[in-house]
Design a protein around this motif. Structure first.
Motif, PDB file in Angstrom:
ATOM      1  N   UNK A  80     -11.252   5.497  -0.556  1.00 58.74           N
ATOM      2  CA  UNK A  80     -10.521   4.375  -1.155  1.00 58.74           C
ATOM      3  C   UNK A  80     -11.137   4.112  -2.525  1.00 58.74           C
ATOM      4  N   UNK A  81     -10.357   4.322  -3.588  1.00 63.41           N
ATOM      5  CA  UNK A  81     -10.909   4.363  -4.942  1.00 63.41           C
ATOM      6  C   UNK A  81     -10.421   3.196  -5.793  1.00 63.41           C
ATOM      7  N   UNK A  82     -11.383   2.566  -6.482  1.00 65.68           N
ATOM      8  CA  UNK A  82     -11.080   1.632  -7.566  1.00 65.68           C
ATOM      9  C   UNK A  82     -11.461   2.330  -8.860  1.00 65.68           C
ATOM     10  N   UNK A  83     -10.500   2.471  -9.766  1.00 64.11           N
ATOM     11  CA  UNK A  83     -10.722   3.191 -11.021  1.00 64.11           C
ATOM     12  C   UNK A  83     -10.774   2.199 -12.178  1.00 64.11           C
ATOM     13  N   UNK A  84     -11.878   2.200 -12.918  1.00 67.80           N
ATOM     14  CA  UNK A  84     -12.050   1.300 -14.052  1.00 67.80           C
ATOM     15  C   UNK A  84     -11.897   2.103 -15.335  1.00 67.80           C
ATOM     16  N   UNK A  85     -10.990   1.669 -16.207  1.00 72.47           N
ATOM     17  CA  UNK A  85     -10.696   2.454 -17.401  1.00 72.47           C
ATOM     18  C   UNK A  85     -10.232   1.559 -18.538  1.00 72.47           C
ATOM     19  N   UNK A  86     -10.471   2.016 -19.764  1.00 76.70           N
ATOM     20  CA  UNK A  86      -9.986   1.296 -20.947  1.00 76.70           C
ATOM     21  C   UNK A  86      -8.479   1.437 -21.093  1.00 76.70           C
ATOM     22  N   UNK A  87      -7.932   2.572 -20.645  1.00 80.98           N
ATOM     23  CA  UNK A  87      -6.504   2.832 -20.766  1.00 80.98           C
ATOM     24  C   UNK A  87      -5.920   3.054 -19.367  1.00 80.98           C
ATOM     25  N   UNK A  88      -5.693   1.992 -18.638  1.00 84.00           N
ATOM     26  CA  UNK A  88      -5.240   2.127 -17.246  1.00 84.00           C
ATOM     27  C   UNK A  88      -3.902   2.836 -17.102  1.00 84.00           C
ATOM     28  N   UNK A  89      -3.086   2.829 -18.158  1.00 81.63           N
ATOM     29  CA  UNK A  89      -1.794   3.494 -18.079  1.00 81.63           C
ATOM     30  C   UNK A  89      -1.906   4.986 -17.835  1.00 81.63           C
ATOM     31  N   UNK A  90      -3.060   5.567 -18.163  1.00 80.78           N
ATOM     32  CA  UNK A  90      -3.256   6.995 -17.957  1.00 80.78           C
ATOM     33  C   UNK A  90      -3.431   7.330 -16.475  1.00 80.78           C
ATOM     34  N   UNK A  91      -3.536   6.299 -15.633  1.00 77.84           N
ATOM     35  CA  UNK A  91      -3.671   6.514 -14.190  1.00 77.84           C
ATOM     36  C   UNK A  91      -2.390   6.144 -13.454  1.00 77.84           C
ATOM     37  N   UNK A  92      -1.288   5.999 -14.185  1.00 76.99           N
ATOM     38  CA  UNK A  92      -0.012   5.645 -13.558  1.00 76.99           C
ATOM     39  C   UNK A  92       0.359   6.685 -12.504  1.00 76.99           C
ATOM     40  N   UNK A  93       0.716   6.220 -11.334  1.00 75.31           N
ATOM     41  CA  UNK A  93       1.129   7.108 -10.257  1.00 75.31           C
ATOM     42  C   UNK A  93       0.002   7.630  -9.390  1.00 75.31           C
ATOM     43  N   UNK A  94      -1.245   7.404  -9.804  1.00 77.63           N
ATOM     44  CA  UNK A  94      -2.391   7.837  -8.997  1.00 77.63           C
ATOM     45  C   UNK A  94      -2.651   6.766  -7.936  1.00 77.63           C
ATOM     46  N   UNK A  95      -2.819   7.146  -6.667  1.00 78.32           N
ATOM     47  CA  UNK A  95      -2.967   6.157  -5.589  1.00 78.32           C
ATOM     48  C   UNK A  95      -4.357   5.521  -5.542  1.00 78.32           C
ATOM     49  N   UNK A  96      -4.653   4.735  -6.575  1.00 71.07           N
ATOM     50  CA  UNK A  96      -5.928   4.041  -6.657  1.00 71.07           C
ATOM     51  C   UNK A  96      -5.680   2.600  -7.098  1.00 71.07           C
ATOM     52  N   UNK A  97      -6.647   1.759  -6.874  1.00 69.86           N
ATOM     53  CA  UNK A  97      -6.643   0.414  -7.455  1.00 69.86           C
ATOM     54  C   UNK A  97      -7.204   0.537  -8.860  1.00 69.86           C
ATOM     55  N   UNK A  98      -6.471   0.069  -9.859  1.00 67.71           N
ATOM     56  CA  UNK A  98      -6.875   0.231 -11.251  1.00 67.71           C
ATOM     57  C   UNK A  98      -7.343  -1.105 -11.819  1.00 67.71           C
ATOM     58  N   UNK A  99      -8.484  -1.068 -12.490  1.00 73.84           N
ATOM     59  CA  UNK A  99      -9.019  -2.242 -13.175  1.00 73.84           C
ATOM     60  C   UNK A  99      -9.169  -1.888 -14.650  1.00 73.84           C
ATOM     61  N   UNK A 100      -8.549  -2.682 -15.515  1.00 75.02           N
ATOM     62  CA  UNK A 100      -8.642  -2.445 -16.953  1.00 75.02           C
ATOM     63  C   UNK A 100      -9.889  -3.123 -17.503  1.00 75.02           C
ATOM     64  N   UNK A 101     -10.752  -2.339 -18.130  1.00 77.83           N
ATOM     65  CA  UNK A 101     -11.973  -2.911 -18.707  1.00 77.83           C
ATOM     66  C   UNK A 101     -12.548  -1.952 -19.734  1.00 77.83           C
ATOM     67  N   UNK A 102     -12.982  -2.510 -20.850  1.00 81.61           N
ATOM     68  CA  UNK A 102     -13.717  -1.765 -21.859  1.00 81.61           C
ATOM     69  C   UNK A 102     -15.189  -2.107 -21.649  1.00 81.61           C
ATOM     70  N   UNK A 103     -15.997  -1.132 -21.261  1.00 80.63           N
ATOM     71  CA  UNK A 103     -17.393  -1.404 -20.908  1.00 80.63           C
ATOM     72  C   UNK A 103     -18.205  -1.923 -22.081  1.00 80.63           C
TER      73      UNK A 103
END
Length: 222
Positions: free
Chosen positions: A26-49
């Motif tokens: 079960x994956x939570x993916x943190x990314x600056x550009x969350x749109x690049x994970x569209x369609x991937x079965x993960x929970x997406x969190x938008x964040x710039x570290x």
């Protein structure tokens, strides 16, 4: 397993996401550009570290069994992001009670000084003559800001009190996953000049099931 992946759309991060999903995590993916994970079965969190809100990071790691970070500088503009971002991740993990973290660094970092380690070894015990005397010095000279950032990131982890593992690859390639990479604890892999990003991601995932990797650096190469 519940896994939070930072730098989830980067070269290694995307492999981490895809391999973790394929393995049934079960994956939570943190990314600056969350749109690049569209369609991937993960929970997406938008964040710039570089500027992330601490509450957002706490929410991203809360309830996770482990954190994987592919965070690193992609260009000179990003120099400093590994240390700053990892510091923010460590703080969020402490506050959320999450202990396990595996991050990617780089093979030359073992001989790069940091504020808390001003006199590192002059040579990595895994490096052969070519890397010690020719390639290594040249690479560190060109990418000195990147490696200084990664050395400080490793220092933050050593001082964190968390169950950390640092993976140190040499030059990264986009070749396919092989699963045939070599590893070495506490040193670089002798004669190892390259490794695929996909293989690095697999090693990071496998490290979660290797308690002997806690508190250690791991060299990897094809």
């Amino acid at each position: 397993m519940k896994i939070t992946v930072f730098g989830a759309t980067g070269g290694i991060g995307r492999h981490l996401v895809d391999q973790a999903v394929a393995a049934g995590h079960e994956v939570t993916a943190v990314a600056r550009q969350p749109g690049r994970l569209a369609g991937v079965p993960v929970r997406v969190v938008a964040a710039d570290l570089a500027t992330a809100d601490p509450a957002t990071l706490r929410a991203a790691v809360a309830g996770a069994d482990a954190v994987l970070s592919g965070l690193g500088p992609r260009s000179a503009v990003d120099a400093g992001i590994a240390a700053r971002g990892t510091g923010a991740i460590v703080e969020a993990m402490r506050e959320s009670g999450v202990r396990r973290i595996v991050v990617v660094s780089a093979a030359p970092v073992g001989v790069v000084p940091s504020p808390g380690r001003p006199h590192p070894p002059k040579r990595d015990p895994g490096d052969g003559p070519l890397m010690r005397f020719v390639l290594g010095p040249a690479i560190r000279r060109v990418l000195r800001r990147h490696y200084a950032d990664l050395a400080l990131m490793e220092e933050i982890l050593r001082d964190s009190g968390l169950d950390w593992t640092v993976v140190r690859p040499p030059r990264l390639t986009d070749k396919p996953l092989t699963g045939a990479y070599r590893t070495a604890y506490g040193r670089n892999v002798r004669g190892g000049l390259t490794v695929s990003r996909a293989d690095v991601a697999q090693l990071m995932l496998h490290s979660l099931d290797q308690p002997e990797s806690v508190g250690r650096t791991v060299g990897v190469a094809n």
